[in-house]
Design a protein around this motif. Structure first.
Motif, mmCIF file in Angstrom:
data_model
loop_
_atom_site.group_PDB
_atom_site.id
_atom_site.type_symbol
_atom_site.label_atom_id
_atom_site.label_comp_id
_atom_site.label_asym_id
_atom_site.label_seq_id
_atom_site.Cartn_x
_atom_site.Cartn_y
_atom_site.Cartn_z
ATOM 1 N N VAL A 11 55.696 -17.750 -62.849
ATOM 2 C CA VAL A 11 55.865 -18.324 -61.518
ATOM 3 C C VAL A 11 55.712 -17.110 -60.568
ATOM 4 O O VAL A 11 54.812 -17.247 -59.657
ATOM 5 C CB VAL A 11 57.273 -19.014 -61.188
ATOM 6 C CG1 VAL A 11 57.211 -19.347 -59.839
ATOM 7 C CG2 VAL A 11 57.088 -20.232 -62.159
ATOM 8 N N ILE A 12 56.230 -15.923 -60.862
ATOM 9 C CA ILE A 12 56.210 -14.745 -59.999
ATOM 10 C C ILE A 12 54.731 -14.207 -59.999
ATOM 11 O O ILE A 12 54.213 -13.894 -58.793
ATOM 12 C CB ILE A 12 57.343 -13.775 -60.329
ATOM 13 C CG1 ILE A 12 58.739 -14.046 -59.979
ATOM 14 C CG2 ILE A 12 56.951 -12.327 -59.688
ATOM 15 C CD1 ILE A 12 59.472 -13.262 -60.699
ATOM 16 N N ALA A 14 52.076 -16.066 -60.271
ATOM 17 C CA ALA A 14 51.263 -16.918 -59.758
ATOM 18 C C ALA A 14 51.619 -16.933 -58.165
ATOM 19 O O ALA A 14 50.580 -17.017 -57.295
ATOM 20 C CB ALA A 14 51.592 -18.583 -59.939
ATOM 21 N N CYS A 15 52.809 -16.626 -57.831
ATOM 22 C CA CYS A 15 53.110 -16.453 -56.267
ATOM 23 C C CYS A 15 52.442 -15.194 -55.844
ATOM 24 O O CYS A 15 51.712 -15.125 -54.545
ATOM 25 C CB CYS A 15 54.474 -16.335 -55.998
ATOM 26 S SG CYS A 15 55.310 -17.808 -56.510
ATOM 27 N N LEU A 16 52.184 -14.089 -56.564
ATOM 28 C CA LEU A 16 51.561 -13.014 -56.002
ATOM 29 C C LEU A 16 50.171 -13.215 -56.222
ATOM 30 O O LEU A 16 49.296 -12.880 -55.130
ATOM 31 C CB LEU A 16 51.898 -12.057 -57.053
ATOM 32 C CG LEU A 16 53.455 -11.196 -57.038
ATOM 33 C CD1 LEU A 16 53.426 -10.266 -58.193
ATOM 34 C CD2 LEU A 16 53.447 -10.579 -55.732
ATOM 35 N N LEU A 18 48.589 -16.226 -55.484
ATOM 36 C CA LEU A 18 48.302 -16.924 -54.236
ATOM 37 C C LEU A 18 48.366 -16.153 -53.063
ATOM 38 O O LEU A 18 47.638 -16.568 -52.153
ATOM 39 C CB LEU A 18 49.193 -18.145 -54.232
ATOM 40 C CG LEU A 18 48.997 -19.359 -55.613
ATOM 41 C CD1 LEU A 18 50.000 -20.400 -55.310
ATOM 42 C CD2 LEU A 18 47.416 -19.807 -55.119
ATOM 43 N N ASP A 19 49.284 -15.154 -53.007
ATOM 44 C CA ASP A 19 49.428 -14.455 -51.925
ATOM 45 C C ASP A 19 48.063 -13.707 -51.612
ATOM 46 O O ASP A 19 47.624 -13.647 -50.495
ATOM 47 C CB ASP A 19 50.806 -13.672 -51.797
ATOM 48 C CG ASP A 19 50.835 -12.914 -50.566
ATOM 49 O OD1 ASP A 19 50.891 -13.460 -49.327
ATOM 50 O OD2 ASP A 19 51.215 -11.572 -50.920
ATOM 51 N N LYS A 20 47.630 -13.162 -52.611
ATOM 52 C CA LYS A 20 46.532 -12.172 -52.433
ATOM 53 C C LYS A 20 45.284 -13.113 -52.151
ATOM 54 O O LYS A 20 44.414 -12.427 -51.568
ATOM 55 C CB LYS A 20 46.365 -11.368 -53.639
ATOM 56 C CG LYS A 20 47.516 -10.314 -53.820
ATOM 57 C CD LYS A 20 47.700 -9.227 -52.870
ATOM 58 C CE LYS A 20 48.921 -8.426 -52.810
ATOM 59 N NZ LYS A 20 48.918 -7.873 -51.530
ATOM 60 N N SER A 22 45.091 -15.756 -50.413
ATOM 61 C CA SER A 22 44.951 -16.553 -49.078
ATOM 62 C C SER A 22 44.294 -15.515 -48.241
ATOM 63 O O SER A 22 43.469 -15.873 -47.217
ATOM 64 C CB SER A 22 46.372 -16.815 -48.775
ATOM 65 O OG SER A 22 47.296 -15.591 -48.644
#
Length: 120
Positions: A11-12, A14-16, A18-20, A22
Motif C-alpha cells: 500500500v505504501i 502504491a501511494c508513492l 500514485l503520488d509520482k 500525478s
C-alpha cells in the motif's frame, strides 16, 4: 503478522507511485516553452529513463575497463614477481653450489640406474 506487513508495504509503495504519477508539481521547459499536461509527465519519464539508460551503459563500460586494467596489472605483477625470483636465484647460484653438488650426484646415480634397468 507477515501478511499484514506485506500488505502495508504494498500500500505504501502504491501511494508513492500514485503520488509520482500525478505529477502536479512538475514543470518542464523545452526550448523555452513550458510543457503541461500528460505529455509533461511522459517527457519527464522518457528523459529520466534515457538518462538512467545512459548511466547504466557508462557504468557497464567502466566496469569492463576496470576489469581489463586490473587483469593486465595482475599479469604484469605475476611477471614481475617471477622475474624477481629468477634474478634472486641467478644471484644466489654461487652460494647454492654446495647444495647443488649432492643433488647433481644423486641425479646422475638415479639416471644411470634407469639406463641399466632399461637395457636389461
Amino acid at each position: 503478522m507477515k501478511k499484514i506487513l506485506t500488505f502495508v508495504f504494498i500500500v505504501i509503495l502504491a501511494c508513492l507511485l500514485l503520488d509520482k504519477i500525478s505529477g502536479n508539481n512538475m514543470t518542464m521547459e523545452i526550448n523555452g516553452n513550458d510543457v503541461d499536461g500528460p505529455l509533461e509527465f511522459l517527457f519527464g519519464m522518457i528523459f529520466a529513463g534515457g538518462g538512467l539508460l545512459i548511466a547504466l551503459v557508462a557504468i557497464i563500460c567502466a566496469a569492463v575497463m576496470v576489469g581489463l586494467v586490473m587483469a593486465g596489472v595482475g599479469v604484469l605483477m605475476v611477471a614481475i614477481v617471477a622475474g624477481c625470483i629468477a634474478l634472486g636465484l641467478l644471484f644466489s647460484a654461487p652460494f647454492m653450489v654446495p647444495l647443488l653438488i649432492p643433488i647433481a650426484i644423486i641425479w646422475v646415480l638415479v639416471s644411470r640406474n634407469r639406463k641399466h634397468s632399461k637395457s636389461n
